[in-house]
Design a protein around this motif. Structure first.
Motif, PDB file in Angstrom:
ATOM      1  N   GLU A 112       0.827  -1.214   0.000  1.00  9.57           N
ATOM      2  CA  GLU A 112       0.000   0.000   0.000  1.00  9.57           C
ATOM      3  C   GLU A 112       0.865   1.270   0.000  1.00  9.57           C
ATOM      4  OE1 GLU A 112      -3.516   2.100   2.690  1.00  9.57           O
ATOM      5  OE2 GLU A 112      -2.723   0.158   3.304  1.00  9.57           O
ATOM      6  N   TYR A 113       2.062   1.176   0.552  1.00  8.87           N
ATOM      7  CA  TYR A 113       2.942   2.348   0.665  1.00  8.87           C
ATOM      8  C   TYR A 113       4.173   2.251  -0.228  1.00  8.87           C
ATOM      9  CZ  TYR A 113      -0.070   2.875   4.674  1.00  8.87           C
ATOM     10  OH  TYR A 113      -1.176   2.978   5.481  1.00  8.87           O
ATOM     11  N   CYS A 114       4.190   1.273  -1.117  1.00  7.19           N
ATOM     12  CA  CYS A 114       5.332   1.108  -2.013  1.00  7.19           C
ATOM     13  C   CYS A 114       5.030   1.758  -3.358  1.00  7.19           C
ATOM     14  CB  CYS A 114       5.677  -0.374  -2.185  1.00  7.19           C
ATOM     15  SG  CYS A 114       7.209  -0.609  -3.119  1.00  7.19           S
ATOM     16  N   HIS A 115       5.224   3.075  -3.397  1.00  8.92           N
ATOM     17  CA  HIS A 115       5.058   3.849  -4.618  1.00  8.92           C
ATOM     18  C   HIS A 115       6.159   4.895  -4.631  1.00  8.92           C
ATOM     19  CE1 HIS A 115       1.262   1.988  -5.638  1.00  8.92           C
ATOM     20  NE2 HIS A 115       0.977   2.059  -4.343  1.00  8.92           N
ATOM     21  N   ILE A 116       6.764   5.085  -5.757  1.00 10.69           N
ATOM     22  CA  ILE A 116       7.901   6.000  -5.852  1.00 10.69           C
ATOM     23  C   ILE A 116       7.524   7.395  -5.356  1.00 10.69           C
ATOM     24  CG2 ILE A 116       9.498   7.117  -7.460  1.00 10.69           C
ATOM     25  CD1 ILE A 116       9.366   4.379  -9.056  1.00 10.69           C
ATOM     26  N   GLY A 117       6.295   7.803  -5.580  1.00  9.21           N
ATOM     27  CA  GLY A 117       5.838   9.111  -5.113  1.00  9.21           C
ATOM     28  C   GLY A 117       5.770   9.238  -3.602  1.00  9.21           C
ATOM     29  N   MET A 118       5.882   8.113  -2.904  1.00  6.81           N
ATOM     30  CA  MET A 118       5.877   8.118  -1.434  1.00  6.81           C
ATOM     31  C   MET A 118       7.268   7.880  -0.859  1.00  6.81           C
ATOM     32  SD  MET A 118       2.543   5.853  -0.552  1.00  6.81           S
ATOM     33  CE  MET A 118       0.889   6.390  -0.929  1.00  6.81           C
ATOM     34  N   PHE A 119       8.232   7.596  -1.713  1.00  7.82           N
ATOM     35  CA  PHE A 119       9.562   7.221  -1.236  1.00  7.82           C
ATOM     36  C   PHE A 119      10.326   8.408  -0.647  1.00  7.82           C
ATOM     37  CE2 PHE A 119      10.486   3.293  -4.113  1.00  7.82           C
ATOM     38  CZ  PHE A 119       9.483   2.583  -3.476  1.00  7.82           C
ATOM     39  N   THR A 120      11.141   8.089   0.344  1.00  5.69           N
ATOM     40  CA  THR A 120      12.113   9.032   0.893  1.00  5.69           C
ATOM     41  C   THR A 120      13.367   8.983   0.021  1.00  5.69           C
ATOM     42  OG1 THR A 120      13.139   7.353   2.278  1.00  5.69           O
ATOM     43  CG2 THR A 120      11.286   8.587   3.249  1.00  5.69           C
ATOM     44  N   GLU A 121      14.320   9.842   0.318  1.00  8.95           N
ATOM     45  CA  GLU A 121      15.589   9.805  -0.423  1.00  8.95           C
ATOM     46  C   GLU A 121      16.247   8.433  -0.286  1.00  8.95           C
ATOM     47  OE1 GLU A 121      18.306  13.090   0.252  1.00  8.95           O
ATOM     48  OE2 GLU A 121      16.610  14.481   0.450  1.00  8.95           O
ATOM     49  N   GLN A 122      16.316   7.914   0.939  1.00  2.29           N
ATOM     50  CA  GLN A 122      16.955   6.614   1.169  1.00  2.29           C
ATOM     51  C   GLN A 122      16.228   5.497   0.425  1.00  2.29           C
ATOM     52  OE1 GLN A 122      19.959   5.887   2.593  1.00  2.29           O
ATOM     53  NE2 GLN A 122      19.508   3.939   1.633  1.00  2.29           N
ATOM     54  N   GLN A 123      14.907   5.536   0.431  1.00  2.69           N
ATOM     55  CA  GLN A 123      14.141   4.508  -0.280  1.00  2.69           C
ATOM     56  C   GLN A 123      14.379   4.595  -1.788  1.00  2.69           C
ATOM     57  OE1 GLN A 123      10.380   5.568   1.527  1.00  2.69           O
ATOM     58  NE2 GLN A 123      10.284   3.589   2.585  1.00  2.69           N
ATOM     59  N   CYS A 124      14.531   5.793  -2.320  1.00  3.75           N
ATOM     60  CA  CYS A 124      14.859   5.933  -3.744  1.00  3.75           C
ATOM     61  C   CYS A 124      16.214   5.311  -4.043  1.00  3.75           C
ATOM     62  CB  CYS A 124      14.860   7.406  -4.161  1.00  3.75           C
ATOM     63  SG  CYS A 124      13.218   8.131  -4.344  1.00  3.75           S
ATOM     64  N   HIS A 125      17.205   5.579  -3.198  1.00  2.00           N
ATOM     65  CA  HIS A 125      18.531   4.992  -3.398  1.00  2.00           C
ATOM     66  C   HIS A 125      18.467   3.467  -3.328  1.00  2.00           C
ATOM     67  CE1 HIS A 125      20.869   8.624  -3.654  1.00  2.00           C
ATOM     68  NE2 HIS A 125      20.332   9.085  -2.536  1.00  2.00           N
ATOM     69  N   THR A 126      17.706   2.934  -2.367  1.00  3.97           N
ATOM     70  CA  THR A 126      17.555   1.482  -2.238  1.00  3.97           C
ATOM     71  C   THR A 126      16.875   0.911  -3.474  1.00  3.97           C
ATOM     72  OG1 THR A 126      17.427   1.640   0.166  1.00  3.97           O
ATOM     73  CG2 THR A 126      16.538  -0.357  -0.835  1.00  3.97           C
ATOM     74  N   ALA A 127      15.801   1.546  -3.922  1.00  2.00           N
ATOM     75  CA  ALA A 127      15.086   1.059  -5.106  1.00  2.00           C
ATOM     76  C   ALA A 127      15.988   1.092  -6.328  1.00  2.00           C
ATOM     77  CB  ALA A 127      13.826   1.886  -5.340  1.00  2.00           C
ATOM     78  N   LEU A 128      16.736   2.170  -6.517  1.00  2.00           N
ATOM     79  CA  LEU A 128      17.661   2.261  -7.659  1.00  2.00           C
ATOM     80  C   LEU A 128      18.679   1.128  -7.624  1.00  2.00           C
ATOM     81  CD1 LEU A 128      18.175   6.108  -7.840  1.00  2.00           C
ATOM     82  CD2 LEU A 128      17.251   4.659  -9.666  1.00  2.00           C
ATOM     83  N   HIS A 129      19.204   0.847  -6.453  1.00  2.00           N
ATOM     84  CA  HIS A 129      20.163  -0.242  -6.292  1.00  2.00           C
ATOM     85  C   HIS A 129      19.539  -1.584  -6.688  1.00  2.00           C
ATOM     86  CE1 HIS A 129      23.413  -2.654  -4.646  1.00  2.00           C
ATOM     87  NE2 HIS A 129      22.505  -3.338  -3.968  1.00  2.00           N
ATOM     88  N   LEU A 130      18.327  -1.835  -6.207  1.00  2.00           N
ATOM     89  CA  LEU A 130      17.647  -3.104  -6.495  1.00  2.00           C
ATOM     90  C   LEU A 130      17.285  -3.232  -7.968  1.00  2.00           C
ATOM     91  CD1 LEU A 130      15.321  -3.232  -3.377  1.00  2.00           C
ATOM     92  CD2 LEU A 130      17.272  -4.742  -3.847  1.00  2.00           C
ATOM     93  N   ILE A 131      16.830  -2.155  -8.558  1.00  2.00           N
ATOM     94  CA  ILE A 131      16.437  -2.169  -9.963  1.00  2.00           C
ATOM     95  C   ILE A 131      17.649  -2.435 -10.858  1.00  2.00           C
ATOM     96  CG2 ILE A 131      15.608  -0.693 -11.851  1.00  2.00           C
ATOM     97  CD1 ILE A 131      13.778   0.641  -9.651  1.00  2.00           C
ATOM     98  N   LYS A 132      18.790  -1.860 -10.523  1.00  2.00           N
ATOM     99  CA  LYS A 132      19.999  -2.059 -11.329  1.00  2.00           C
ATOM    100  C   LYS A 132      20.536  -3.471 -11.250  1.00  2.00           C
ATOM    101  CE  LYS A 132      21.221   2.768 -11.326  1.00  2.00           C
ATOM    102  NZ  LYS A 132      22.108   3.818 -10.875  1.00  2.00           N
ATOM    103  N   LYS A 133      20.188  -4.178 -10.140  1.00  3.03           N
ATOM    104  CA  LYS A 133      20.600  -5.580  -9.997  1.00  3.03           C
ATOM    105  C   LYS A 133      19.846  -6.406 -11.004  1.00  3.03           C
ATOM    106  CE  LYS A 133      22.117  -6.852  -5.536  1.00  3.03           C
ATOM    107  NZ  LYS A 133      21.763  -7.433  -4.267  1.00  3.03           N
TER     108      LYS A 133
END
Length: 133
Positions: A112-133
């Motif tokens: 329910e809360y996993c949307h890029i528009g809700m992400f913090t800076e740290q969550q964006c960095h984590t998501a970018l890391h995971l997506i690049k994997k």
């Protein structure tokens, strides 16, 4: 989740200034008509747009740094669901939801809360890391 945390995720509370945001015509931000509504913190001018024709925010208000990170995260994330949509019989919504479910599991965030528009800076960095994997 606390009431304030929910208000933050809905764009109705500024996490930077710890105060309520204001619903305005998005012309205040973009300088032109046609973008609907937005939530703005009048103190620090962090903002977030709304879904077209509604007062439902696209996420939490963000400053310039976070908006840039969210844009980068979308630029990395969107090709994943578009590829899934092409390779399957999924609709756009089904493909996006499937990829957000995948991301929510990897990040340990409630879907329910996993949307890029809700992400913090740290969550964006984590998501970018995971997506690049």
């Amino acid at each position: 989740m606390t009431e304030i945390q929910i208000l933050i995720l809905k764009g109705r509370w500024c996490p930077y200034c710890d105060r309520a945001t204001k619903l305005v015509d998005a012309k205040v931000i973009y300088g032109v008509d046609g973008y609907g509504k937005a939530y703005v913190c009048e103190q620090c001018f962090s903002y977030c747009g709304c879904h077209q024709g509604t007062s439902d925010s696209l996420g939490s208000v963000a400053n310039g740094i976070l908006r840039g990170l969210r844009n980068r995260t979308h630029a990395a994330f969107d090709p994943l669901w578009k590829k899934l949509m092409k390779q399957s019989n999924y609709s756009k919504l089904e493909a996006r939801n499937a990829m957000y479910l995948w991301l929510s599991i990897l990040m340990g965030i409630d879907i329910e809360y996993c949307h890029i528009g809700m992400f913090t800076e740290q969550q964006c960095h984590t998501a970018l890391h995971l997506i690049k994997k």
